[in-house]
Enzyme design. Structure first.
Site, PDB file in Angstrom:
ATOM      1  N   ASP A 422       2.467   0.108   0.103  1.00 59.90           N
ATOM      2  CA  ASP A 422       2.448  -1.134  -0.664  1.00 59.90           C
ATOM      3  C   ASP A 422       3.441  -0.991  -1.810  1.00 59.90           C
ATOM      4  OD1 ASP A 422       1.897  -3.304  -2.311  1.00 59.90           O
ATOM      5  OD2 ASP A 422      -0.276  -3.186  -2.022  1.00 59.90           O
ATOM      6  N   HIS A 423       4.500  -1.790  -1.752  1.00 56.70           N
ATOM      7  CA  HIS A 423       5.574  -1.647  -2.742  1.00 56.70           C
ATOM      8  C   HIS A 423       5.156  -2.105  -4.136  1.00 56.70           C
ATOM      9  CE1 HIS A 423       9.436  -0.367  -3.699  1.00 56.70           C
ATOM     10  NE2 HIS A 423      10.166  -1.045  -2.818  1.00 56.70           N
ATOM     11  N   ARG A 424       3.980  -2.740  -4.253  1.00 55.42           N
ATOM     12  CA  ARG A 424       3.487  -3.096  -5.577  1.00 55.42           C
ATOM     13  C   ARG A 424       3.008  -1.865  -6.330  1.00 55.42           C
ATOM     14  NH1 ARG A 424      -1.013  -7.411  -3.978  1.00 55.42           N
ATOM     15  NH2 ARG A 424      -1.484  -5.622  -2.616  1.00 55.42           N
TER      16      ARG A 424
END
Length: 452
Positions: A422-424
């Site tokens: 998850d790039h968040r």
């Protein structure tokens, strides 16, 4: 006193369940904790024990029907020793209960399989009166014997139900042993059973025969399979994950020759004979060690609270392909386990999943997951994150290929790792560093000592 039993809450976040099959019928006398039915939720097949001792007065749902948690499921006539309603019957029957209700059995010795009634006819598994009967053959209504519930797992029973195969007939052929999916398929093929879903569908209308279907011998052009249970839940969860968390996937091919040599030595060690340590166990250990340096991959994004929740433990999910679809049971506190303990946990998890006995509690939670796509001969892929997790590692097949080693080209054993995150929560640097840490341990298992 007539008492209703409502579908209980079978696990975290589950709102409905499908009745796979009833094991009792109206008029049956049931004991406390006797299994009433098998129901399939989005996570597992669950056997419902009776919270009462009494007589079944009514069934409020049919096999194959999906009902909501808290909806009426079955009704009992419950009478105590003094003729009044028993204490069990005075309990509030309007609220869903957790599985596990009821008193613990007090009987000792080997449990016996319960007799099952089927209308006016009964058959004993010991006498095996149904001998290779055609599928449409019916025993004489005057037969007065006892039917024992054939031994099989929930996925096999669900498979037989879909095909319209009576497991009593299969049991009469295979004998008193656990019935497998292959037994059901062999019986269905022999008697020419049409799957129940196809039999209920209207025959397709074909205006003219074309060259493309002239050679077809099947009377059906298509099969429609209801979307329910695990497959329905998995589909919804994957769509939610794919469109909620921004996925990034990175790949790395690693030389695992040293790891495979180490595992070969383990297999040859008499002291480890009962422990089957495979590559997946080593990958699991490497993941647990590497997560200590990558906190973003062992976390979740709590949008409602506006927070990032970092875990200081690892509940490791292992994706398992079953007859009912993909499930991801978890190894609790996997970071505290040694290699042998991890190997045993992976083996036990896989056996439980294949038997259909994985409980909803074992499927809940999870902080990071592994998908072993290598067992299907696949080298790499782009796994989708399980909802609520920030990382998942796909493990490819081990293959022998020419590879640079020690300044020369040699045949080495290679494995490709695919990490989705998850790039968040995880930036490219942290994801790459984690993947390299896992790869380094697999390339040189002794490096695990540096993480301790």
């Amino acid at each position: 006193m007539n008492t209703e039993f409502r579908l209980p809450d079978l696990g975290e976040g589950l709102t409905e369940a499908e009745v796979v099959q009833w094991l009792v019928a109206p008029g049956d006398t049931v004991a406390l904790n006797q299994t009433l039915a098998e129901v399939e939720t989005a996570k597992a097949v669950v056997e419902l024990p009776s919270p009462y001792e009494g007589t079944v007065s009514a069934l409020h749902a049919e096999a194959g029907q999906t009902i909501a948690v808290g909806a009426p499921l079955i009704a009992f006539d419950v009478v105590g020793d003094d003729g009044e309603a028993s204490s069990a019957g005075t309990a509030d029957a309007t609220q869903p209960n957790l599985v596990g209700y009821g008193a613990a059995p007090t009987a000792t010795g080997r449990p016996a399989r319960r007799a099952r009634r089927t209308g006016s006819r009964t058959v004993s598994a010991d006498t095996a009166v149904l001998e290779a009967a055609p599928h449409d053959a019916m025993p004489s209504p005057s037969t007065d014997r006892v039917i024992e519930r054939p031994r099989s797992t929930p996925p096999v029973r669900a498979h037989a139900k879909r095909l319209g195969v009576d497991l009593v007939l299969v049991a009469a052929e295979v004998g008193d042993r656990l019935i497998t999916r292959n037994d059901v398929d062999a019986y269905a093929e022999r008697v020419g059973v049409i799957p129940a879903t196809a039999a209920l569908s209207p025959a397709p209308t074909v205006a003219a025969t074309t060259s493309s279907d002239a050679g077809s011998t099947s009377p059906h052009r298509e099969t429609r399979i209801p979307i329910r249970g695990v497959r329905k839940h998995t589909a919804a969860a994957m769509v939610q994950s794919a469109f909620t968390a921004p996925h990034v996937t990175v790949f790395h091919t690693v030389d695992v020759t040293a790891t495979m040599d180490l595992l070969a030595r383990f297999r040859a060690d008499p002291s480890l004979g009962e422990h089957r340590i495979g590559p997946l166990a080593v990958v699991a250990k490497a993941v647990c060690l590497a997560l200590g340096r990558a906190p973003g991959l062992n976390a979740r994004w709590d949008d409602a609270a506006g927070e990032i929740v970092q875990y200081h433990y690892v509940d490791l999910g292992i994706a398992a392909a079953t007859d009912r679809g993909l499930i991801v049971p978890n190894i609790r506190d996997a970071d505290r386990l040694g290699l042998i303990e991890l190997a045993s946990a992976v083996k036990s998890l896989a056996e439980t999943a294949r038997s259909g006995r994985t409980s909803p509690a074992e499927l809940a939670g999870g902080t990071f997951s592994i998908s072993n796509i290598g067992v299907f001969g696949v080298e790499a892929g782009t796994p989708i994150l399980p909802p609520g997790q920030s990382g998942i590692l796909a493990v490819g097949a081990v293959r022998r290929q020419p590879w640079e080693h020690g300044g020369e080209i040699a045949l080495r054993q290679l494995m490709t790792l695919s990490l989705s995150f998850d790039h968040r929560l995880v930036d490219g640097a942290e994801g790459a560093r984690f993947l390299k840490d896992v790869a380094d341990i697999l390339e040189e298992p002794g490096r695990a000592l540096l993480f301790s």
